[in-house]
Design an enzyme around this catalytic site. Structure first.
Site, PDB file in Angstrom:
ATOM      1  N   GLU A 139     -72.060  -4.294 -82.700  1.00  0.00           N
ATOM      2  CA  GLU A 139     -70.785  -3.578 -82.826  1.00  0.00           C
ATOM      3  C   GLU A 139     -70.931  -2.099 -82.499  1.00  0.00           C
ATOM      4  O   GLU A 139     -71.987  -1.522 -82.774  1.00  0.00           O
ATOM      5  CB  GLU A 139     -70.199  -3.783 -84.235  1.00  0.00           C
ATOM      6  CG  GLU A 139     -71.013  -3.213 -85.376  1.00  0.00           C
ATOM      7  CD  GLU A 139     -70.373  -3.511 -86.741  1.00  0.00           C
ATOM      8  OE1 GLU A 139     -70.163  -4.687 -87.073  1.00  0.00           O
ATOM      9  OE2 GLU A 139     -70.096  -2.538 -87.460  1.00  0.00           O
TER      10      GLU A 139
ATOM     11  N   ARG B 291     -73.329  -8.277 -92.498  1.00  0.00           N
ATOM     12  CA  ARG B 291     -73.699  -7.561 -91.284  1.00  0.00           C
ATOM     13  C   ARG B 291     -73.788  -8.581 -90.161  1.00  0.00           C
ATOM     14  O   ARG B 291     -74.168  -9.734 -90.401  1.00  0.00           O
ATOM     15  CB  ARG B 291     -75.055  -6.843 -91.436  1.00  0.00           C
ATOM     16  CG  ARG B 291     -75.021  -5.593 -92.313  1.00  0.00           C
ATOM     17  CD  ARG B 291     -74.225  -4.458 -91.662  1.00  0.00           C
ATOM     18  NE  ARG B 291     -74.231  -3.250 -92.459  1.00  0.00           N
ATOM     19  CZ  ARG B 291     -73.261  -2.879 -93.304  1.00  0.00           C
ATOM     20  NH1 ARG B 291     -72.195  -3.642 -93.460  1.00  0.00           N
ATOM     21  NH2 ARG B 291     -73.344  -1.733 -93.964  1.00  0.00           N
TER      22      ARG B 291
ATOM     23  N   HIS C  35     -64.773  -4.382 -88.440  1.00  0.00           N
ATOM     24  CA  HIS C  35     -65.533  -3.823 -89.570  1.00  0.00           C
ATOM     25  C   HIS C  35     -64.638  -2.940 -90.460  1.00  0.00           C
ATOM     26  O   HIS C  35     -64.889  -1.741 -90.622  1.00  0.00           O
ATOM     27  CB  HIS C  35     -66.744  -3.019 -89.058  1.00  0.00           C
ATOM     28  CG  HIS C  35     -67.822  -2.864 -90.094  1.00  0.00           C
ATOM     29  ND1 HIS C  35     -69.154  -2.758 -89.792  1.00  0.00           N
ATOM     30  CD2 HIS C  35     -67.756  -2.784 -91.451  1.00  0.00           C
ATOM     31  CE1 HIS C  35     -69.862  -2.617 -90.903  1.00  0.00           C
ATOM     32  NE2 HIS C  35     -69.031  -2.630 -91.930  1.00  0.00           N
TER      33      HIS C  35
HETATM   34  C1  DGY Z   1     -70.515  -0.573 -96.159  1.00  0.00           C
HETATM   35  O1  DGY Z   1     -70.092   0.246 -96.975  1.00  0.00           O
HETATM   36  O2  DGY Z   1     -71.699  -0.878 -96.061  1.00  0.00           O
HETATM   37  C2  DGY Z   1     -69.511  -1.186 -95.253  1.00  0.00           C
HETATM   38  O3  DGY Z   1     -70.033  -2.123 -94.397  1.00  0.00           O
HETATM   39  C3  DGY Z   1     -68.754  -0.103 -94.498  1.00  0.00           C
HETATM   40  O4  DGY Z   1     -67.449  -0.300 -94.831  1.00  0.00           O
END
Ligand code: DGY
Length: 327
Positions: free
Chosen positions: A275, A246, A293
């Site tokens: 983001e 993240r 992402h």
């Molecule tokens: C998740 O699944 O947490 C990812 O970051 C989204 O693709």
């Protein structure tokens, strides 16, 4: 306090545009409100859309907090098609008896592939080299043109050794003959360390021993700016940093400085603190590959994530145990 099971028809909001055929089975158990334009609702609009619903199908862009839950007293289940749940206030859901489900496992290998793609792209300067060629700047083959760092045979430090971290370790050790170090809240069992050919390190040791560092940990407030100026300074000169966790895990301004100063060799980021807005300091930084992402974004995997989210909703709305509850 637990939400009551509805006596009238059940209602579900699918908060984003999702493969229509994957959503279809929901219609057998509930009235379904969809979002064909894929617009991201403001917090107020999301509260309004969920006010009379019993189930929510969400992505990582929809935030579920106490204020929303208080405005949606009939909500029984929140099903996110992501594995990460940092956009959901789990304690507030538990207090109100709202079941939360997520989508682990189905995205592990696809996300690990992308982590590796970003590592290779950053270390070998694929992004900058492509932009250079497209801009018509390529005039001759040269010995040191975009000469980057090797990935094969190098030491990779993985921070966060859950499912995705382990899938990356497997690729690194078995496919790229890398030496793998890892840091995790909990050390892995010895047989798993052997299988993955991975050795545990405290974070400072991992940072200073690794040629490449890849972040794959789940986000929690404790992980906020885990990699800041101090940690970047502990990394080897010329090292690579990749973040598929993240955005909040990395101090983006400090990262931009470390790239400008030349201390860091390269970086690859798939996630950002604000983001979809991207810190302008990152946009101006050299030797940095940026992607929006998309680590889990292959068609089969995005379908599988949505399918699991639907299956979880159907199970809970039919009074059965969720398939993949958030532990
Ligand atoms: C998740 O699944 O947490 C990812 O970051 C989204 O693709």
């Amino acid at each position: 306090m637990s939400n009551l099971v509805a006596d009238g028809p059940l209602r579900v909001l699918v908060a984003r545009a999702v493969f229509p055929d994957v959503i279809e089975p929901l219609r057998a158990v509930a009235e379904v409100e969809t979002t064909p334009d894929d617009a991201i609702a403001t917090p107020e609009a999301l509260r309004q859309r969920l006010a009379d619903k019993h189930g929510a199908f969400i992505t990582g862009s929809e935030r579920i907090d106490a204020a929303l839950l208080d405005a949606c007293p009939q909500l029984l289940v929140v099903s996110t098609m992501t594995v990460g749940v940092d956009h959901i206030d789990l304690a507030a859901c538990a207090e109100r008896g709202v079941t939360v489900t997520h989508a682990p496992d189905v995205l592990t290998e696809t996300t690990a592939d992308f982590g590796f793609a970003l590592l290779l792209a950053a270390a070998r300067q694929v992004g900058e080299a492509e932009r250079y060629l497209r801009a018509g700047q390529w005039k001759k083959w040269s010995v040191d043109l975009f000469a980057g760092a090797d990935v094969h045979g190098a030491t990779l430090g993985i921070v966060g050794m859950g499912r995705i971290g382990q899938a990356i370790a497997r690729r690194a050790a078995h496919g790229f003959n890398m030496r793998v170090l890892y840091h995790n809240r909990k050390r892995l069992a010895a047989h798993l360390e052997d299988d993955l050919r991975a050795s545990y390190r405290e974070l400072p040791e991992l940072l200073c021993e690794s040629r490449h560092v890849l972040l794959a940990l789940p986000y929690s407030p404790a992980a906020y700016h885990l990699i800041g100026a101090t940690e970047l300074a502990q990394m080897q000169p010329g090292a690579t940093l990749v973040n598929i966790a993240r955005g909040g895990v990395v101090d983006e301004t400090a990262l931009a400085h470390a790239l400008h100063s030349g201390h860091l060799g390269a970086a690859g980021l798939d996630v950002f603190e604000g983001e979809p807005a991207v810190n302008p300091a990152l946009l101006a930084a050299p030797r940095l590959v940026l992607t929006p992402h998309i680590a889990s974004s292959s068609i089969p995997t995005r379908r599988a994530m949505a399918q699991l989210a639907v299956d979880n909703l159907v199970a809970v709305l039919q009074g059965q145990p969720p398939i993949t509850p958030v532990a």
